[in-house]
Design an enzyme around this catalytic site. Structure first.
Site, PDB file in Angstrom:
ATOM      1  N   GLU A  36       0.834  -1.211   0.000  1.00  0.00           N
ATOM      2  CA  GLU A  36       0.000   0.000   0.000  1.00  0.00           C
ATOM      3  C   GLU A  36       0.863   1.253   0.000  1.00  0.00           C
ATOM      4  O   GLU A  36       1.836   1.356   0.777  1.00  0.00           O
ATOM      5  CB  GLU A  36      -0.902  -0.053   1.234  1.00  0.00           C
ATOM      6  CG  GLU A  36      -2.336   0.259   0.998  1.00  0.00           C
ATOM      7  CD  GLU A  36      -3.057  -0.609  -0.045  1.00  0.00           C
ATOM      8  OE1 GLU A  36      -2.990  -0.310  -1.246  1.00  0.00           O
ATOM      9  OE2 GLU A  36      -3.697  -1.590   0.360  1.00  0.00           O
ATOM     10  N   GLU A 163      -6.439  11.236 -13.801  1.00  0.00           N
ATOM     11  CA  GLU A 163      -6.559  11.508 -12.367  1.00  0.00           C
ATOM     12  C   GLU A 163      -5.596  12.634 -11.950  1.00  0.00           C
ATOM     13  O   GLU A 163      -5.944  13.511 -11.164  1.00  0.00           O
ATOM     14  CB  GLU A 163      -6.267  10.217 -11.601  1.00  0.00           C
ATOM     15  CG  GLU A 163      -6.713  10.245 -10.197  1.00  0.00           C
ATOM     16  CD  GLU A 163      -7.679   9.126  -9.847  1.00  0.00           C
ATOM     17  OE1 GLU A 163      -8.149   9.146  -8.732  1.00  0.00           O
ATOM     18  OE2 GLU A 163      -7.966   8.230 -10.666  1.00  0.00           O
ATOM     19  N   ASP A 175      -4.188   0.945  -9.316  1.00  0.00           N
ATOM     20  CA  ASP A 175      -5.628   0.726  -9.498  1.00  0.00           C
ATOM     21  C   ASP A 175      -5.972   0.562 -10.976  1.00  0.00           C
ATOM     22  O   ASP A 175      -6.733  -0.320 -11.368  1.00  0.00           O
ATOM     23  CB  ASP A 175      -6.427   1.901  -8.927  1.00  0.00           C
ATOM     24  CG  ASP A 175      -6.090   2.153  -7.469  1.00  0.00           C
ATOM     25  OD1 ASP A 175      -5.446   1.286  -6.863  1.00  0.00           O
ATOM     26  OD2 ASP A 175      -6.460   3.220  -6.950  1.00  0.00           O
ATOM     27  N   TYR A 225      -4.114  12.091   0.958  1.00  0.00           N
ATOM     28  CA  TYR A 225      -3.334  11.321  -0.018  1.00  0.00           C
ATOM     29  C   TYR A 225      -2.206  12.161  -0.651  1.00  0.00           C
ATOM     30  O   TYR A 225      -1.043  11.780  -0.624  1.00  0.00           O
ATOM     31  CB  TYR A 225      -4.256  10.774  -1.111  1.00  0.00           C
ATOM     32  CG  TYR A 225      -3.555   9.792  -2.032  1.00  0.00           C
ATOM     33  CD1 TYR A 225      -3.577   8.424  -1.777  1.00  0.00           C
ATOM     34  CD2 TYR A 225      -2.843  10.232  -3.146  1.00  0.00           C
ATOM     35  CE1 TYR A 225      -2.922   7.529  -2.617  1.00  0.00           C
ATOM     36  CE2 TYR A 225      -2.187   9.341  -3.986  1.00  0.00           C
ATOM     37  CZ  TYR A 225      -2.239   7.998  -3.714  1.00  0.00           C
ATOM     38  OH  TYR A 225      -1.578   7.109  -4.530  1.00  0.00           O
TER      39      TYR A 225
HETATM   40  C1  GLA Z   1      -5.068   4.722  -4.014  1.00  0.00           C
HETATM   41  C2  GLA Z   1      -4.262   5.140  -5.238  1.00  0.00           C
HETATM   42  C3  GLA Z   1      -3.244   4.065  -5.624  1.00  0.00           C
HETATM   43  C4  GLA Z   1      -2.407   3.636  -4.429  1.00  0.00           C
HETATM   44  C5  GLA Z   1      -3.303   3.319  -3.237  1.00  0.00           C
HETATM   45  C6  GLA Z   1      -2.499   3.023  -2.004  1.00  0.00           C
HETATM   46  O1  GLA Z   1      -5.884   3.643  -4.308  1.00  0.00           O
HETATM   47  O2  GLA Z   1      -5.105   5.386  -6.324  1.00  0.00           O
HETATM   48  O3  GLA Z   1      -2.420   4.528  -6.670  1.00  0.00           O
HETATM   49  O4  GLA Z   1      -1.427   4.595  -4.117  1.00  0.00           O
HETATM   50  O5  GLA Z   1      -4.184   4.388  -2.958  1.00  0.00           O
HETATM   51  O6  GLA Z   1      -1.766   1.867  -2.160  1.00  0.00           O
END
Ligand code: GLA
Length: 395
Positions: A36, A163, A175, A225
């Site tokens: 993660e 994004e 993702d 984030y």
């Molecule tokens: C979100 C982001 C991914 C990744 C996750 C954490 O889902 O879109 O790119 O960084 O968080 O692992």
């Protein structure tokens, strides 16, 4: 469930556009077994596509300059002229799509008029990547309908670019990659530095990966984030200034990180230390998964949670509660918050025979602790984005 989504989306198309769609596409959400926040730091991740989808009902409109979307779940629509330069708008869901269109337009590829209705079974803001499914689903549609000759990797990168540029979330590639490259029963081991990837049989006979949705919704536009990325970037900048010979972030050693500790500051230090540990955990987890060492895999998941909670600081009270309670139950091998954090789901590795009891107890405890009904998703590892053909499912 898939059939119902397809039927509902088709009906929504018919009601909105007064004609029948010509193609149906399904773009899945994803789980991530482990790894993660390392996808924007040259790490490895272990995601897989799941059987929750955004369904797109699509019709090409010859000689038209207009692309129209109907978002059934928001009861909202949007049209734009394909020959004009696009800019972000106030409807957030639209920006995911316009960003994709913009990236395709910038690459010099020619598209045409389209009508699209879409609807989803991927819960939004739950860490299952409904955004990546939306972006990559649209990129896939443009590629297919207008023969753009884009590779699967291009489609994932276009989704990520959307994004970054139109939505404002500086996400990694995990993702989008999972939604595009997913394969039934297979977990993807993705090297986020080279984008090389391998598939692993998800060898979990007798065990289940179950998701507990805290129902704490988040969007990475307003969660921490982007700030986590800034913390990490500051550490990386100084690490590379000090050790320019290192090519990939994952090749920095803990002693190198210790050497720049005072210069990068405690916050960046903590974040980078978590990342280096997490990248190593993913390698161990991939080995454990391929050898069927489920006990050890579970232990690694729980270690990740602790890192995400105390070092990377992307958990929240609700998720910490869920994980803490869950790991104490019989038959639970490991649990952790999944995805970008700040809410969403935990992923739990549980012996099949204990799953029902664990769900019952944790749901009751969560209700008592936070007054929230936890949602439970038993997901299946599924194929990535593809066109849905009705007769494929006729036996
Ligand atoms: C979100 C982001 C991914 C990744 C996750 C954490 O889902 O879109 O790119 O960084 O968080 O692992």
């Amino acid at each position: 469930m898939k059939e119902k989504l397809v039927n509902d989306t088709t009906e929504a198309f018919q009601a909105f556009f007064h004609s029948d769609p010509e193609n149906i596409f399904l773009a899945p959400g994803r789980i991530n077994i482990i790894g993660e926040h390392v996808d924007y730091s040259d790490g490895f991740v272990l995601p897989a596509a799941i059987d929750k989808y955004i369904c797109f009902a699509v019709k090409k409109v010859e000689d038209s300059e207009t692309c129209t979307f109907f978002a059934k779940d928001f009861d909202d629509s949007f049209s734009f002229n394909i020959n004009q330069k696009q800019n972000p708008v106030s409807q957030i869901w639209v920006n995911y799509l316009l960003g994709v269109f913009n990236a395709v337009q910038e690459s010099g590829k020619k598209t045409g008029g389209l009508q699209i209705a879409f609807s989803s079974t991927i819960p939004m803001g739950s860490g299952l990547s409904s955004s990546a499914a939306l972006e990559c689903g649209f990129a896939f549609i443009l590629n297919q309908i207008f023969d753009l000759n884009l590779s699967r990797k291009d489609l994932a990168l276009i989704g990520q670019k959307s994004e970054h540029t139109f939505v404002g979330v500086q996400c990694g590639i995990m993702d989008q990659f999972a939604s595009v490259f997913g394969k039934e029963h297979q977990v993807i081991m993705l090297d986020c530095h080279s984008l090389e990837h391998q598939y692993f049989e998800a060898n979990l006979e007798g065990y289940s990966l179950v998701l507990f949705d805290s129902c704490v919704k988040h969007t990475h536009l307003t969660s921490g984030y982007n700030n986590r990325r800034k913390d990490v970037d500051q550490g990386k900048r100084i690490l590379w200034e000090t050790f320019p010979e290192i090519e990939k972030f994952r090749d920095f050693s803990f002693s190198m990180l210790d050497a720049v500790r005072s210069e990068i500051g405690e916050t960046s230090y903590k974040r980078c230390r978590y990342l280096l540990k997490e990248i190593k955990r993913v390698e161990k987890a991939a080995k454990a998964l391929s050898e069927g060492d489920v006990e050890y895999l579970g232990k690694l998941l729980t270690e990740t949670h602790s890192g995400l909670s105390t070092e990377f600081e992307v958990s929240c009270g609700e998720l910490d509660f869920l994980v803490e309670k869950t790991v104490k139950e019989n038959g639970v091998l490991g649990a952790r918050i999944m995805g970008g954090g700040f809410g969403g789901c935990s992923i739990n590795l549980i012996k099949d025979e204990n799953v029902n009891e664990v769900i019952e107890k944790i749901s009751a405890a969560y209700k008592a602790g936070f007054g929230i009904e936890m949602k439970v998703y038993r997901v299946k590892i599924s194929d990535g984005i593809k066109e849905y053909k009705r007769n494929e499912f006729v036996i």
